[in-house]
Design a protein around this motif. Structure first.
Motif, short mmCIF file in Angstrom:
data_model
loop_
_atom_site.label_atom_id
_atom_site.label_comp_id
_atom_site.label_asym_id
_atom_site.label_seq_id
_atom_site.Cartn_x
_atom_site.Cartn_y
_atom_site.Cartn_z
N TRP A 232 0.83 -1.21 0.00
CA TRP A 232 0.00 0.00 0.00
C TRP A 232 0.86 1.25 0.00
O TRP A 232 0.48 2.27 -0.59
CB TRP A 232 -0.96 -0.03 1.18
CG TRP A 232 -1.81 -1.26 1.13
CD1 TRP A 232 -1.83 -2.29 2.02
CD2 TRP A 232 -2.74 -1.62 0.10
NE1 TRP A 232 -2.70 -3.26 1.62
CE2 TRP A 232 -3.28 -2.88 0.44
CE3 TRP A 232 -3.16 -1.00 -1.08
CZ2 TRP A 232 -4.22 -3.53 -0.34
CZ3 TRP A 232 -4.11 -1.65 -1.87
CH2 TRP A 232 -4.63 -2.89 -1.49
N ALA A 233 2.01 1.19 0.65
CA ALA A 233 2.93 2.33 0.59
C ALA A 233 3.44 2.53 -0.83
O ALA A 233 3.53 3.66 -1.32
CB ALA A 233 4.09 2.11 1.56
N GLY A 236 0.64 3.83 -2.96
CA GLY A 236 0.38 5.22 -2.61
C GLY A 236 1.38 6.17 -3.25
O GLY A 236 1.01 7.22 -3.79
N GLY A 239 0.79 6.37 -6.88
CA GLY A 239 -0.38 7.21 -7.12
C GLY A 239 -0.05 8.69 -7.03
O GLY A 239 -0.49 9.49 -7.86
#
Length: 367
Positions: A232-233, A236, A239
């Motif tokens: 997720w890091a 992120g 993104g």
């Protein structure tokens, strides 16, 4: 490559698609896309940055055991290493060059006139050492192979030096410095474009080497010190980088200036992909179709160039490609077919012939 790293091959497929879309957009602007999406496509040359970081990362994975004690390479090791690299890339590169040359000769395109110094540089994969030639003729797309050769020449010396650093914290500091130095070259071009020159900034190994070294440092951290970035890091950061590229990238010219954010995003992504089987989203990059596309990516990268010559001829004839809505898909399909033929008909057979199975690199020498 081991199964657990197959997602990194899938990432190569996405990088190749980025570069392809960038080249298509240059000739056939995708005006049907929203403004932000068009900005993303127009920055698709950053796919080359993905290739450079991945190259340093995967070479470190493959050759880390050769330098377990930080040994310096012997002359025999260096020779064997370069033979392996050239056996991997040069046959397909040469086949692509011949196909490109035949296309140019057959079409008599004024935009692709033959210049012998450029042809010699292309044949020897030395074009990026000469900024005035780097992006001429075949070098419009194949310049990155020339830059990669320079990385290969430095790799057997760089890796032992990096392995002598025993502190993962120091390696992370060095990684941050390398990233900022690399972005600094792109920033310098913004202020002194006449002195630095676009081709020098965009293609020369001195300006792009930070991307490869960042990949090497990430490889040492991941495979020697088990450094990991959570899925997720990584997503992120990717993104955030994507939003920046879509909304603000047009402020800076030449792609390299974005490395202050783009390279950390790529590094975090490859670090997360090293543990892809434990992820929920990134494991999709290990899908067999994407892995196969990743294996084709090098030949796909080379195969697109002759078709872009044909598109440029249409532009010379004042026939706007924007009216040819099928142009991009047609070129993609044709490029894929040629890439499959190059991969199975040239790349793989030549590699097997030039490097018989079972040959190993000689042992390295003590420092």
């Amino acid at each position: 490559m081991k199964t657990e790293l197959s997602a990194l091959t899938g990432l190569r497929a996405l990088a190749a698609l980025m570069v392809f879309a960038f080249h298509v957009h240059l000739r056939n602007p995708m005006l049907f896309l929203p403004w932000s999406a068009r900005n993303l496509v127009s920055q698709g040359a950053l796919g080359v940055t993905v290739f450079f970081v991945l190259s340093g990362f995967l070479l470190t994975y493959s050759h880390l055991p050769d330098f377990a004690a930080g040994q310096l390479p012997t002359g025999a090791y260096f020779k064997r290493f370069m033979r392996k690299r050239l056996a991997r890339i040069y046959p397909a590169y040469l086949a692509g060059l011949l196909l490109f040359g035949v296309t140019v000769a057959a079409t008599h395109s004024a935009a692709w006139q033959l210049a012998w110094p450029t042809v010699v540089a292309d044949l020897t994969m030395t074009q990026t050492l000469f900024p005035s030639l780097a992006m001429d003729w075949y070098g419009t797309g194949a310049w990155s192979i020339s830059t990669e050769i320079c990385f290969y020449l430095s790799f057997p010396l760089l890796l032992p030096l990096l392995l002598r650093i025993s502190s993962p914290r120091l390696l992370k500091v060095l990684l941050a410095i390398i990233i900022l130095v690399g972005a600094g070259g792109g920033m310098a071009y913004q202020f002194w474009p006449a002195r630095i020159g676009y081709s020098l900034m965009y293609t020369h190994p001195l300006f792009r080497g930070s991307e490869f070294i960042a990949g090497m440092l990430a490889g040492v951290l991941v495979f020697r010190f088990q450094w990991r970035v959570s899925e997720w890091a990584a997503l992120g950061l990717v993104g955030i980088a994507s939003v920046y590229i879509a909304e603000r990238a047009y402020w800076l010219e030449g792609f390299v200036a974005h490395n202050w954010l783009v390279v950390p995003a790529i590094v975090s992504l490859v670090a997360a992909l090293a543990d892809a089987p434990r992820t929920k989203v990134l494991r999709l990059l290990a899908h067999p179709w994407l892995v196969y596309a990743g294996r084709l990516s090098y030949c796909f990268y080379l195969a697109q160039l002759p078709f872009f010559v044909l598109q440029d001829i249409q532009l010379e004839a004042h026939q706007p490609l924007t009216a040819w809505w099928w142009s991009g898909p047609a070129v993609f399909g044709a490029t894929t077919v040629v890439a499959v033929l190059l991969h199975h008909g040239v790349e793989l057979p030549a590699h097997r012939w030039l490097l018989p199975k079972g040959q190993k690199l000689p042992v390295t020498a003590k420092a």
